[in-house]
Scaffold this motif. Structure first.
Motif, PDB file in Angstrom:
ATOM      1  N   HIS A  80      33.591   0.204   9.923  1.00 14.57           N
ATOM      2  CA  HIS A  80      32.847   0.930  10.970  1.00 14.57           C
ATOM      3  C   HIS A  80      33.862   1.571  11.908  1.00 14.57           C
ATOM      4  N   CYS A  86      28.970   4.881  10.566  1.00 14.90           N
ATOM      5  CA  CYS A  86      28.157   4.887  11.791  1.00 14.90           C
ATOM      6  C   CYS A  86      28.141   6.329  12.289  1.00 14.90           C
ATOM      7  N   HIS A 125      24.603   4.389   9.681  1.00 17.00           N
ATOM      8  CA  HIS A 125      23.926   4.072  10.946  1.00 17.00           C
ATOM      9  C   HIS A 125      23.442   5.413  11.491  1.00 17.00           C
ATOM     10  N   ASP A 152      20.545   1.373  13.565  1.00 14.29           N
ATOM     11  CA  ASP A 152      21.673   0.865  14.361  1.00 14.29           C
ATOM     12  C   ASP A 152      21.206   0.365  15.723  1.00 14.29           C
TER      13      ASP A 152
END
Ligand SMILES: [Mn+2]
Length: 319
Positions: A175, A214, A243, A285
């Protein structure tokens, strides 16, 4: 492309029923509360997680995050580094053998930072970040760490773990550092740009050295183009899952937004995932906190998930 729910820790009937009722296919568990002996998750505990998810007709498609103390010395080259690597190897092998195909983690010794939250539409509460405030805070790990020093620690780990992940058939992804500013508390936020991710995937070119994409954090990256990054990493099959959340703008100052009110055109983003042949899942998320929602955000998440399902339908039907 599929819609999932995630960002809850435990595979309880309540969360799983909720996910199944709203038509999700995929579940991601974030930092499940498993017994750990000295920083190892056991095979049978991981198998039980998968079976619990499958009992609701869902797939346990990824585990996101192990406790930071499992690998903080790997990130910072502390005295327990080699022992932590040995333990992480066992945990990752166990995930793979338990039938969990993806492990997403992060390279943030100090976790995600936010400053004072912001009230957005009609008083909904959104997290926010202002780097002027964050830079006033003290060191988190005793000293300032160097950028290349931290890259050295990451490279050491990637070169050890990637061939093991390949052997086990599990894909790993990192991430981005959220917020993607140069450093927080004296520790570089290493994975904070398009350029940093190109460097990461070159350390060890492999399907097992990939990205926990993300989109929210990638959208926060100063000066980088979110659509170009989706296309670049999507074409290279580096995106494990997404995400799918929206923000007001890029660092040094931003707040989170509703999925369809941030600066990113989510339809345009979804179109690119489709064009490059992405075949993974999307989760929301985080979501703004709205009237009488739960702490986890059932209402906000149902809204975001419905929006994701509609977007997938729109782009895959060629609308
Ligand atoms: Mn995220």
């Amino acid at each position: 492309m599929r819609a999932g729910f995630g960002q809850f820790r435990d595979a309880t009937p309540e969360y799983l029923r909720f996910a199944a009722q709203y038509g999700a296919t995929d579940v991601l568990l974030n930092g499940p509360n498993l017994p750990s002996t000295g920083g190892i998750w056991k095979l049978h505990d991981l198998v039980k997680l998968r079976l619990a998810v499958e009992s609701f007709g869902l797939n346990l498609s990824a585990i996101e995050n192990v406790p930071t103390w499992f690998y903080d010395d790997i990130m910072l080259n502390g005295p327990r580094r080699d022992q932590q690597i040995e333990h992480m190897i066992i945990t990752i092998r166990n995930m793979a053998r338990a039938g969990i195909p993806v492990f997403g983690y992060n390279w943030m010794p100090s976790m995600v930072w936010r400053t004072e939250p912001e009230l957005i539409r009609c008083g909904a509460v959104a997290t926010a970040f202002d780097d002027d405030e964050a830079q006033k805070l003290p060191l988190t790990h005793g000293r300032e760490y160097g950028e290349e020093e931290m890259w050295g620690n990451l490279e050491y780990w990637i070169r050890i773990i990637t061939p093991i992940a390949e052997e086990e058939g599990i894909r790993l992804g990192i991430h981005p550092c959220d917020p993607p500013v140069p450093a927080l508390g004296g520790v570089p936020q290493l994975l904070r740009s398009f350029e940093a991710y190109r460097r990461l995937i070159e350390i060890y070119p492999s399907d097992s050295n990939a990205i926990e994409f993300c989109q929210g954090t990638f959208s926060e990256m100063q000066g980088d183009d979110i659509y170009e990054m989706i296309r670049y990493f999507g074409e290279r099959r580096k995106i494990l899952y997404v995400h799918f959340r929206n923000v007001s703008g890029q660092v040094p100052k931003f707040h989170e937004e509703f999925i369809n009110t941030g600066y990113v055109d989510m339809y345009k983003a979804m179109t690119i995932y489709h064009e490059v042949g992405f075949d993974g899942f999307f989760i929301d998320d985080h979501v703004p906190q709205t009237f009488e929602d739960t702490a986890w955000g059932h209402r906000g998440r149902a809204f975001a998930n419905g929006y994701i399902q509609a977007m997938i339908e729109a782009v895959t039907k060629g609308a």
